[in-house]
Design an enzyme around this catalytic site. Structure first.
Site, PDB file in Angstrom:
ATOM      1  N   TYR A 127       0.826  -1.213   0.000  1.00  0.00           N
ATOM      2  CA  TYR A 127       0.000   0.000   0.000  1.00  0.00           C
ATOM      3  C   TYR A 127       0.859   1.262   0.000  1.00  0.00           C
ATOM      4  O   TYR A 127       0.404   2.320  -0.404  1.00  0.00           O
ATOM      5  CB  TYR A 127      -0.899   0.037   1.240  1.00  0.00           C
ATOM      6  CG  TYR A 127      -2.172  -0.768   1.145  1.00  0.00           C
ATOM      7  CD1 TYR A 127      -2.147  -2.127   0.875  1.00  0.00           C
ATOM      8  CD2 TYR A 127      -3.410  -0.159   1.360  1.00  0.00           C
ATOM      9  CE1 TYR A 127      -3.300  -2.862   0.813  1.00  0.00           C
ATOM     10  CE2 TYR A 127      -4.577  -0.894   1.307  1.00  0.00           C
ATOM     11  CZ  TYR A 127      -4.526  -2.241   1.028  1.00  0.00           C
ATOM     12  OH  TYR A 127      -5.692  -2.973   0.984  1.00  0.00           O
TER      13      TYR A 127
ATOM     14  N   LYS B 165       3.535 -15.194   2.212  1.00  0.00           N
ATOM     15  CA  LYS B 165       3.731 -15.913   0.940  1.00  0.00           C
ATOM     16  C   LYS B 165       5.234 -16.126   0.795  1.00  0.00           C
ATOM     17  O   LYS B 165       5.873 -15.698  -0.176  1.00  0.00           O
ATOM     18  CB  LYS B 165       3.121 -15.072  -0.207  1.00  0.00           C
ATOM     19  CG  LYS B 165       3.093 -15.752  -1.569  1.00  0.00           C
ATOM     20  CD  LYS B 165       2.060 -16.872  -1.693  1.00  0.00           C
ATOM     21  CE  LYS B 165       2.221 -17.582  -3.038  1.00  0.00           C
ATOM     22  NZ  LYS B 165       1.371 -18.793  -3.146  1.00  0.00           N
TER      23      LYS B 165
ATOM     24  N   ASP C 195      -2.439 -18.415   0.540  1.00  0.00           N
ATOM     25  CA  ASP C 195      -3.446 -19.083  -0.302  1.00  0.00           C
ATOM     26  C   ASP C 195      -4.151 -20.205   0.465  1.00  0.00           C
ATOM     27  O   ASP C 195      -5.375 -20.310   0.457  1.00  0.00           O
ATOM     28  CB  ASP C 195      -2.843 -19.568  -1.639  1.00  0.00           C
ATOM     29  CG  ASP C 195      -1.509 -20.289  -1.500  1.00  0.00           C
ATOM     30  OD1 ASP C 195      -0.990 -20.376  -0.369  1.00  0.00           O
ATOM     31  OD2 ASP C 195      -0.980 -20.763  -2.519  1.00  0.00           O
TER      32      ASP C 195
ATOM     33  N   ASP D 233      -6.264  -7.325   4.383  1.00  0.00           N
ATOM     34  CA  ASP D 233      -7.445  -6.701   3.769  1.00  0.00           C
ATOM     35  C   ASP D 233      -8.321  -7.777   3.120  1.00  0.00           C
ATOM     36  O   ASP D 233      -9.529  -7.843   3.351  1.00  0.00           O
ATOM     37  CB  ASP D 233      -6.986  -5.682   2.718  1.00  0.00           C
ATOM     38  CG  ASP D 233      -8.163  -5.022   2.021  1.00  0.00           C
ATOM     39  OD1 ASP D 233      -9.103  -4.603   2.716  1.00  0.00           O
ATOM     40  OD2 ASP D 233      -8.140  -4.935   0.768  1.00  0.00           O
TER      41      ASP D 233
ATOM     42  N   ASP E 283     -12.259  -9.601   4.559  1.00  0.00           N
ATOM     43  CA  ASP E 283     -13.544  -9.601   3.836  1.00  0.00           C
ATOM     44  C   ASP E 283     -14.029 -11.037   3.662  1.00  0.00           C
ATOM     45  O   ASP E 283     -15.219 -11.330   3.773  1.00  0.00           O
ATOM     46  CB  ASP E 283     -13.426  -8.932   2.450  1.00  0.00           C
ATOM     47  CG  ASP E 283     -13.729  -7.428   2.480  1.00  0.00           C
ATOM     48  OD1 ASP E 283     -13.395  -6.779   3.491  1.00  0.00           O
ATOM     49  OD2 ASP E 283     -14.302  -6.904   1.500  1.00  0.00           O
TER      50      ASP E 283
HETATM   51  C1  IPM Z   1     -10.362  -1.354   4.145  1.00  0.00           C
HETATM   52  C2  IPM Z   1     -10.458  -0.806   2.741  1.00  0.00           C
HETATM   53  C3  IPM Z   1      -9.268   0.086   2.468  1.00  0.00           C
HETATM   54  C4  IPM Z   1      -8.009  -0.780   2.507  1.00  0.00           C
HETATM   55  C5  IPM Z   1      -9.293   0.897   1.157  1.00  0.00           C
HETATM   56  C6  IPM Z   1     -10.546   1.705   1.026  1.00  0.00           C
HETATM   57  C7  IPM Z   1      -8.099   1.796   1.068  1.00  0.00           C
HETATM   58  O1  IPM Z   1     -10.585  -1.842   1.808  1.00  0.00           O
HETATM   59  O2  IPM Z   1     -10.268  -0.558   5.085  1.00  0.00           O
HETATM   60  O3  IPM Z   1     -10.437  -2.570   4.313  1.00  0.00           O
HETATM   61  O4  IPM Z   1      -7.703  -1.473   1.546  1.00  0.00           O
HETATM   62  O5  IPM Z   1      -7.342  -0.744   3.532  1.00  0.00           O
HETATM   63 MN    MN Z   2     -10.946  -3.766   2.723  1.00  0.00          MN
END
Ligand code: IPM
Ligand code: MN
Ligand code: NAD
Length: 346
Positions: free
Chosen positions: A134, A184, A216, A240, A244
């Site tokens: 990032y 990884k 993975d 990240d 999710d």
């Molecule tokens: C999160 C989001 C952010 C990230 C984006 C919006 C920059 O996906 O907070 O999970 O990738 O950190």
């Molecule tokens: Mn995110």
């Protein structure tokens, strides 16, 4: 003082909900609201205006809704809402993003996975937040090879890795004393330094068992054996993506909170979901992730563990009594769901 950054999309809806719950448990807190993300770009061209940054640096804690949306997503745009959030995390020095994942009984039946796979899941992801791909340089584009090429850099220093692994070990000591470091290392040099450093840091915590897992296969294990995880520590991008995925265990991205912390007590609190452009403005966003983030704020930044626990218990009671928003198969909107949590507080 607490800074509220509603941001874009459903941000204002979920931050408003969290504010209602905070007013119920801690009516003495003072707030300021500031612009960030696409809303701030529209106002003055800068996704993190100096006044917003200054307020956040002077605050005890910051609560953020979400940034971004289709209006600002042109891949050729010079300025992006997400840049504001990344700059804010960096400026606040919040290098660790804590994402607790708990599947409570009432939600187990809502998961796309079989309830017996997800019931009892309870782990903490410690995601490195201010380094990695990032933030690495160089990044950009060139045409040296005769065509356009774009590049990003994944880089980590030993210090950046050590401090986040150290935090993960300390959290593990207060939990089931197991750390899974996800990397990884079979491909990436930055992951090999990550693994080496994780070994060194965890050696200082003899009570903690460290295991390494490649990202993975970790993605798969999250779906098949999520109950085995206690604390997962990983890099910015992997964390990240995996969180999710972990949200799906609970049945909704809308219920997971996060706390971004550094060396002091100041923190940045945000749900893990985004601005949800598809449902923005409809009053149906699930406010639980943001309300639970406010609870984390009360615990980590404001030293009010009782108020934090009261909110967490109220969320669990409300969900347990069948209060569900539409994406979880219920019929409650943002306001009504918040009402049910407020009722459960009483
Ligand atoms: C999160 C989001 C952010 C990230 C984006 C919006 C920059 O996906 O907070 O999970 O990738 O950190
Ligand atoms: Mn995110
Ligand atoms: P998203 O998280 O916004 O939405 C993914 C899906 O989850 C959508 O179907 C959405 O409706 C649903 N969802 C998310 N939050 C919900 C909630 N509280 N209640 C009910 N349903 C919910 O991800 P995306 O669509 O990939 O990204 C949209 C924008 O959000 C992008 O610009 C992205 O950069 C941004 N984003 C911001 C943050 C942040 O500010 N921290 C985090 C993630 C994504």
């Amino acid at each position: 003082m607490i800074v509220l950054l509603p941001g874009d999309g459903i941000g204002a809806e979920v931050v408003g909900a969290a504010r209602r719950v905070l007013d119920a448990v801690a009516p003495d807190l003072a707030y300021e609201t500031h612009a960030i993300g696409g809303a701030a770009i529209d106002e003055g061209g800068d996704p993190l205006p100096p006044r917003t940054l200054e307020a956040c640096l002077g605050a005890d804690a910051v609560i953020l809704g979400a940034v971004g949306g289709p209006k600002w997503s042109d891949p050729r745009a010079a300025v992006r809402p997400e840049q504001g959030l990344l700059r804010l995390r960096s400026a606040l020095g919040v290098y660790a993003n804590l994402r607790p994942v708990r599947v409570i009984e009432a939600l187990a039946a809502r998961s796309p996975l079989r309830p017996e796979r997800v019931a009892g899941v309870d782990f903490l992801v410690v995601r490195e937040l201010t380094g990695g791909i990032y933030f690495g340089s160089p990044r950009g584009r060139d045409t040296e090879s005769g065509e356009v090429r774009a590049f990003d850099t994944m880089s980590y220093s030993r210090t950046e890795i050590a401090r986040v692994v150290e935090l993960a070990c300390r959290f593990a000591e207060g939990r089931r004393r197991k750390v899974t470091s996800v990397d990884k290392a079979n491909v990436l040099e930055s992951s090999r330094l990550w693994r080496e450093t994780a070994e060194e840091v965890c050696a200082e915590h003899p009570e903690v068992t460290l295991e390494h897992q490649l990202v993975d296969s970790c993605a798969m294990r999250l779906l098949t054996h999520a109950r085995e995880f206690d604390v997962i520590v990983t890099s910015n991008l992997f964390g990240d993506i995996l969180t999710d995925e972990a949200a799906a265990l609970t049945g909704s991205l809308g219920v997971l909170p996060s706390a971004s912390v550094g060396d002091g007590t100041r923190g940045l609190y945000e749900p893990i979901h985004g601005s949800a452009p598809d449902i923005a403005g409809k009053g149906i966003a699930n406010p639980v992730g943001t309300i639970a983030s406010a609870a984390l704020m009360l615990r980590h930044s404001l030293d009010r563990p009782d108020a934090a626990a009261a909110i967490e218990a109220a969320i669990e009671r409300a969900l347990g009594a069948g209060a569900l928003t539409t994406e979880l198969g219920g019929d409650l909107g943002t306001e009504a769901m918040t009402d049910r949590i407020l009722d459960a507080l009483a």
